[in-house]
Motif scaffolding. Sequence first.
Motif, PDB file in Angstrom:
ATOM      1  N   GLY A   1       1.068  -1.271  -0.496  1.00  0.00           N
ATOM      2  CA  GLY A   1      -0.068   0.466  -0.194  1.00  0.00           C
ATOM      3  C   GLY A   1       1.369   0.959  -0.238  1.00  0.00           C
TER       4      GLY A   1
ATOM      5  N   ASP B   1       2.918   4.030  -1.615  1.00  0.00           N
ATOM      6  CA  ASP B   1       2.713   5.339  -3.366  1.00  0.00           C
ATOM      7  C   ASP B   1       3.753   5.637  -3.242  1.00  0.00           C
ATOM      8  OD1 ASP B   1       3.765   7.065  -1.229  1.00  0.00           O
ATOM      9  OD2 ASP B   1       1.180   8.334  -1.717  1.00  0.00           O
ATOM     10  N   ALA B   2       4.436   5.930  -4.624  1.00  0.00           N
ATOM     11  CA  ALA B   2       5.574   6.601  -5.047  1.00  0.00           C
ATOM     12  C   ALA B   2       6.425   7.455  -4.360  1.00  0.00           C
ATOM     13  CB  ALA B   2       5.379   6.521  -6.469  1.00  0.00           C
ATOM     14  N   GLU B   3       6.206   8.487  -3.852  1.00  0.00           N
ATOM     15  CA  GLU B   3       6.856   9.292  -2.755  1.00  0.00           C
ATOM     16  C   GLU B   3       7.230   8.835  -1.796  1.00  0.00           C
ATOM     17  OE1 GLU B   3       5.723  12.599   0.032  1.00  0.00           O
ATOM     18  OE2 GLU B   3       4.698  12.519  -1.580  1.00  0.00           O
ATOM     19  N   GLN B   4       6.357   7.117  -0.989  1.00  0.00           N
ATOM     20  CA  GLN B   4       6.780   6.622   0.346  1.00  0.00           C
ATOM     21  C   GLN B   4       7.924   5.518  -0.030  1.00  0.00           C
ATOM     22  OE1 GLN B   4       2.791   5.343   1.420  1.00  0.00           O
ATOM     23  NE2 GLN B   4       2.933   7.073   3.491  1.00  0.00           N
TER      24      GLN B   4
ATOM     25  N   ALA C   1       6.966   3.024 -11.303  1.00  0.00           N
ATOM     26  CA  ALA C   1       5.570   3.021 -10.460  1.00  0.00           C
ATOM     27  C   ALA C   1       5.509   1.321  -8.571  1.00  0.00           C
ATOM     28  CB  ALA C   1       4.504   2.612 -10.757  1.00  0.00           C
ATOM     29  N   PRO C   2       4.780   1.993  -7.991  1.00  0.00           N
ATOM     30  CA  PRO C   2       5.194   1.371  -6.770  1.00  0.00           C
ATOM     31  C   PRO C   2       4.348  -0.076  -7.408  1.00  0.00           C
ATOM     32  CG  PRO C   2       3.992   2.928  -6.492  1.00  0.00           C
ATOM     33  CD  PRO C   2       4.584   3.142  -7.977  1.00  0.00           C
ATOM     34  N   SER C   3       3.584  -0.293  -8.813  1.00  0.00           N
ATOM     35  CA  SER C   3       3.109  -2.234  -9.125  1.00  0.00           C
ATOM     36  C   SER C   3       3.340  -2.934  -9.796  1.00  0.00           C
ATOM     37  CB  SER C   3       1.741  -1.291  -9.873  1.00  0.00           C
ATOM     38  OG  SER C   3       2.020  -0.626 -11.220  1.00  0.00           O
TER      39      SER C   3
END
Length: 124
Positions: free
Chosen positions: A37, A39-42, A48-50
Amino acid sequence: MDYSDIAFADCTLGDEGEMLRFALDRVHRQFAWKSGGLDAEQLRRQHAPSELYDLWYSTIGRYREEWGHLVAGSGLGTVLHSDPGYVATRRRRLVDILEENLQHTGQISVIREAVDGLVGNDPP
């Protein structure tokens, strides 16, 4: 995918191969839960996270395949000679895989708690 998609069966009475596999599967679920869960910033990544999650889930699939080969056949005491610089039994290789995964799970646990406060050892 998320942590609930990882194959997992509680093991209380298995042989040593089944018990070690249970431990690795449990660590994989913990890591997936802790890292899920974000995101890219985290994640602070260029991808991309995916993409990162897909890469990780395919990697644990390969771990499970290797694990199956190591526990099959002639037993965990069989000596592996695939790397001349690292001669060990199958049992030792399985413990090495588990240890490496435990280290990463500990790291993501610390990171995740700092990011949003998620704590705990097992997914709900």
